[in-house]
Motif scaffolding. Structure first.
Motif, PDB file in Angstrom:
ATOM      1  N   ASN A   1       0.815  -1.221   0.000  1.00  0.00           N
ATOM      2  CA  ASN A   1       0.000   0.000   0.000  1.00  0.00           C
ATOM      3  C   ASN A   1       0.848   1.271   0.000  1.00  0.00           C
ATOM      4  OD1 ASN A   1       0.776  -0.618   2.714  1.00  0.00           O
ATOM      5  ND2 ASN A   1      -0.751   0.815   3.462  1.00  0.00           N
ATOM      6  N   LEU A   2       2.140   1.146   0.330  1.00  0.00           N
ATOM      7  CA  LEU A   2       3.044   2.301   0.318  1.00  0.00           C
ATOM      8  C   LEU A   2       4.019   2.254  -0.846  1.00  0.00           C
ATOM      9  CD1 LEU A   2       3.920   2.454   4.142  1.00  0.00           C
ATOM     10  CD2 LEU A   2       2.081   3.639   2.918  1.00  0.00           C
ATOM     11  N   HIS A   3       3.933   1.212  -1.647  1.00  0.00           N
ATOM     12  CA  HIS A   3       4.860   1.018  -2.761  1.00  0.00           C
ATOM     13  C   HIS A   3       4.548   2.016  -3.873  1.00  0.00           C
ATOM     14  CE1 HIS A   3       7.584  -1.173  -5.360  1.00  0.00           C
ATOM     15  NE2 HIS A   3       6.644  -1.355  -6.264  1.00  0.00           N
ATOM     16  N   GLN A   4       5.553   2.741  -4.310  1.00  0.00           N
ATOM     17  CA  GLN A   4       5.359   3.761  -5.339  1.00  0.00           C
ATOM     18  C   GLN A   4       6.248   3.458  -6.538  1.00  0.00           C
ATOM     19  OE1 GLN A   4       5.978   7.597  -3.518  1.00  0.00           O
ATOM     20  NE2 GLN A   4       4.133   7.454  -2.267  1.00  0.00           N
ATOM     21  N   ASP A   5       5.644   2.914  -7.563  1.00  0.00           N
ATOM     22  CA  ASP A   5       6.348   2.610  -8.811  1.00  0.00           C
ATOM     23  C   ASP A   5       5.321   2.708  -9.928  1.00  0.00           C
ATOM     24  OD1 ASP A   5       7.608   1.605 -11.021  1.00  0.00           O
ATOM     25  OD2 ASP A   5       8.341  -0.229 -10.070  1.00  0.00           O
ATOM     26  N   PRO A   6       5.397   3.739 -10.740  1.00  0.00           N
ATOM     27  CA  PRO A   6       4.379   3.936 -11.780  1.00  0.00           C
ATOM     28  C   PRO A   6       4.339   2.821 -12.816  1.00  0.00           C
ATOM     29  CG  PRO A   6       6.235   5.433 -12.084  1.00  0.00           C
ATOM     30  CD  PRO A   6       6.419   4.790 -10.747  1.00  0.00           C
ATOM     31  N   HIS A   7       5.409   2.024 -12.882  1.00  0.00           N
ATOM     32  CA  HIS A   7       5.469   0.944 -13.871  1.00  0.00           C
ATOM     33  C   HIS A   7       5.074  -0.411 -13.285  1.00  0.00           C
ATOM     34  CE1 HIS A   7       7.416   3.843 -16.465  1.00  0.00           C
ATOM     35  NE2 HIS A   7       8.361   4.036 -15.557  1.00  0.00           N
ATOM     36  N   PHE A   8       4.748  -0.428 -11.989  1.00  0.00           N
ATOM     37  CA  PHE A   8       4.422  -1.690 -11.340  1.00  0.00           C
ATOM     38  C   PHE A   8       3.044  -2.177 -11.774  1.00  0.00           C
ATOM     39  CE2 PHE A   8       2.413  -3.803  -7.623  1.00  0.00           C
ATOM     40  CZ  PHE A   8       3.201  -4.933  -7.606  1.00  0.00           C
ATOM     41  N   ASP A   9       2.965  -3.440 -12.171  1.00  0.00           N
ATOM     42  CA  ASP A   9       1.698  -4.046 -12.589  1.00  0.00           C
ATOM     43  C   ASP A   9       1.304  -5.105 -11.563  1.00  0.00           C
ATOM     44  OD1 ASP A   9      -0.500  -5.132 -13.772  1.00  0.00           O
ATOM     45  OD2 ASP A   9       0.502  -5.774 -15.622  1.00  0.00           O
ATOM     46  N   PRO A  10       0.265  -4.866 -10.752  1.00  0.00           N
ATOM     47  CA  PRO A  10      -0.090  -5.833  -9.699  1.00  0.00           C
ATOM     48  C   PRO A  10      -0.531  -7.186 -10.225  1.00  0.00           C
ATOM     49  CG  PRO A  10      -1.760  -4.128  -9.904  1.00  0.00           C
ATOM     50  CD  PRO A  10      -0.609  -3.690 -10.749  1.00  0.00           C
ATOM     51  N   ILE A  11      -0.844  -7.284 -11.499  1.00  0.00           N
ATOM     52  CA  ILE A  11      -1.249  -8.583 -12.044  1.00  0.00           C
ATOM     53  C   ILE A  11      -0.125  -9.605 -11.888  1.00  0.00           C
ATOM     54  CG2 ILE A  11      -0.471  -8.373 -14.444  1.00  0.00           C
ATOM     55  CD1 ILE A  11      -3.971  -9.497 -13.348  1.00  0.00           C
TER      56      ILE A  11
END
Length: 281
Positions: free
Chosen positions: A94-104
Motif C-alpha cells: 500500500n506504500l509502494h510507489q512505482d508507476p510501472h508496477f503491474d499488480p497482475i
C-alpha cells in the motif's frame, strides 16, 4: 516505550548491540518498533501470554507451509506480549510507489501462497489458530453503522452504490473452513522490484472462510488481480464463493474507510475512497 523495548532486547539478546529503536506505527491491537533496521518488535497493547505463545508457534508452522517469506521469530516474551522478528526485505504494497508496477504479476505467487496455507490440515492448525465464524448478517449491520459515521465523506455519486449493497441480503454461509491469514490487506504484503518479498502480521490468522483472504485481494488489488489469482488457485472457487468474496471486500472497504477517518492512519481512508467505485460497481 522505547526504553521498554531496549530492556526486552537486553533480556533476550544480551550480546546484541542496540544502536537505534524507533516506533514504526501501530494497529488496533499492537505497536511495532524497528531496531537497527534489522529487527522488528511487535508489542501487544494488552498482554496475553497464551496468545503470544500461540502466535510464535503459528509462525513456525507457517514458515514450513508458505512458499513466500514470512517473519522468523527471534524471541517471544509472553508476559509483555512482545515478539521480535527478523525484518523482511521490501515495502508494504500500500506504500509502494512505482508507476510501472503491474499488480497482475502478483496473482500467481499469491495463488501459490493461498493454496499452500489453505491446504493445511485444519485439525493441525486449529491448535495454533482460533475458529473465526462471524455471521454475515452481523457483519452487514456493522458495515452499515460504520458507513453512517462516514457517509458525508463518500462522494455523492458513489453513495447509491454503497447504500444498494447495504440494502441487499447477505450471502449464504461459508463452505469448508480453512486456515487463513485473515488480514491479507496490501499493508501486509511486502514487495520489492515487482516481486513479493514477504507476508507479514499473522496476528489475526484463523480457521475461517477463505473468502476473507480473497476479499482483501479484491479490495486492494482489484477484480482483475482477484480473477487471475483464482485462475492459479489449487481449489475450486464457486459462484457462491465469489459472492462471499465480494461481500467481504465491500464490508472491509467500509471498515477501512471508517478506521482511516477516525483512529487510524489517513491513507486507509484515501485508499478506500480510491477503490470504492471498482469494489461496489
Amino acid at each position: 516505550m522505547t526504553g521498554d523495548i531496549r530492556a526486552l532486547l537486553a533480556r533476550h539478546l544480551p550480546d546484541y548491540r542496540v544502536r537505534s529503536v524507533r516506533r514504526l506505527g501501530h494497529g488496533l491491537d499492537n505497536f511495532v518498533y524497528e531496531v537497527n533496521d534489522e529487527l522488528l518488535v511487535r508489542r501487544s497493547r494488552v498482554s496475553d501470554p497464551e496468545a503470544n505463545r500461540q502466535e510464535a508457534a503459528r509462525l513456525a508452522a507457517v514458515r514450513e507451509l508458505s512458499p513466500l517469506p514470512v517473519p522468523e521469530v527471534v524471541f517471544a516474551d509472553d508476559e509483555s506480549g512482545a515478539i521480535a522478528y527478523r525484518k523482511l526485505a521490501g515495502t508494504p504494497l500500500n506504500l509502494h510507489q512505482d508507476p510501472h508496477f503491474d499488480p497482475i504479476a502478483l496473482a500467481e505467487p499469491l495463488a501459490a501462497f493461498l493454496s499452500a496455507i489453505h491446504g493445511a490440515a485444519p485439525a493441525r492448525m486449529r491448535e495454533l489458530a482460533p475458529l473465526d465464524v462471524y455471521p454475515a448478517p452481523t457483519l452487514l449491520q456493522d458495515a452499515e453503522l460504520d458507513y453512517r459515521d462516514v457517509e458525508s465523506h463518500v462522494p455523492a455519486p458513489h453513495r447509491a452504490l454503497v447504500e444498494r449493497f447495504l440494502g441487499d441480503p447477505p450471502p449464504n454461509g461459508p463452505g469448508p473452513m480453512r486456515f487463513c491469514h485473515n488480514d491479507l490487506g496490501a499493508e501486509h504484503v511486502l514487495v520489492e522490484a515487482g516481486a513479493i518479498t514477504g507476508i507479514i502480521d499473522w496476528t489475526d490468522a484463523a480457521i475461517t472462510d477463505p473468502a476473507h483472504d480473497f476479499a482483501l485481494i479484491y479490495r486492494d488489488l482489484g477484480p482483475e488481480v482477484f480473477e487471475q489469482t483464482v485462475t492459479h488457485y489449487e481449489f475450486e472457487v464457486t459462484d457462491e464463493d465469489r459472492a462471499r468474496v465480494l461481500f467481504h471486500a465491500r464490508c472491509a472497504l467500509i471498515e477501512d474507510l471508517a478506521y482511516g477517518l477516525s483512529t487510524g492512519p489517513r491513507h486507509y481512508a484515501e485508499a478506500a475512497l480510491s477503490h470504492l467505485p471498482r469494489t461496489f460497481e
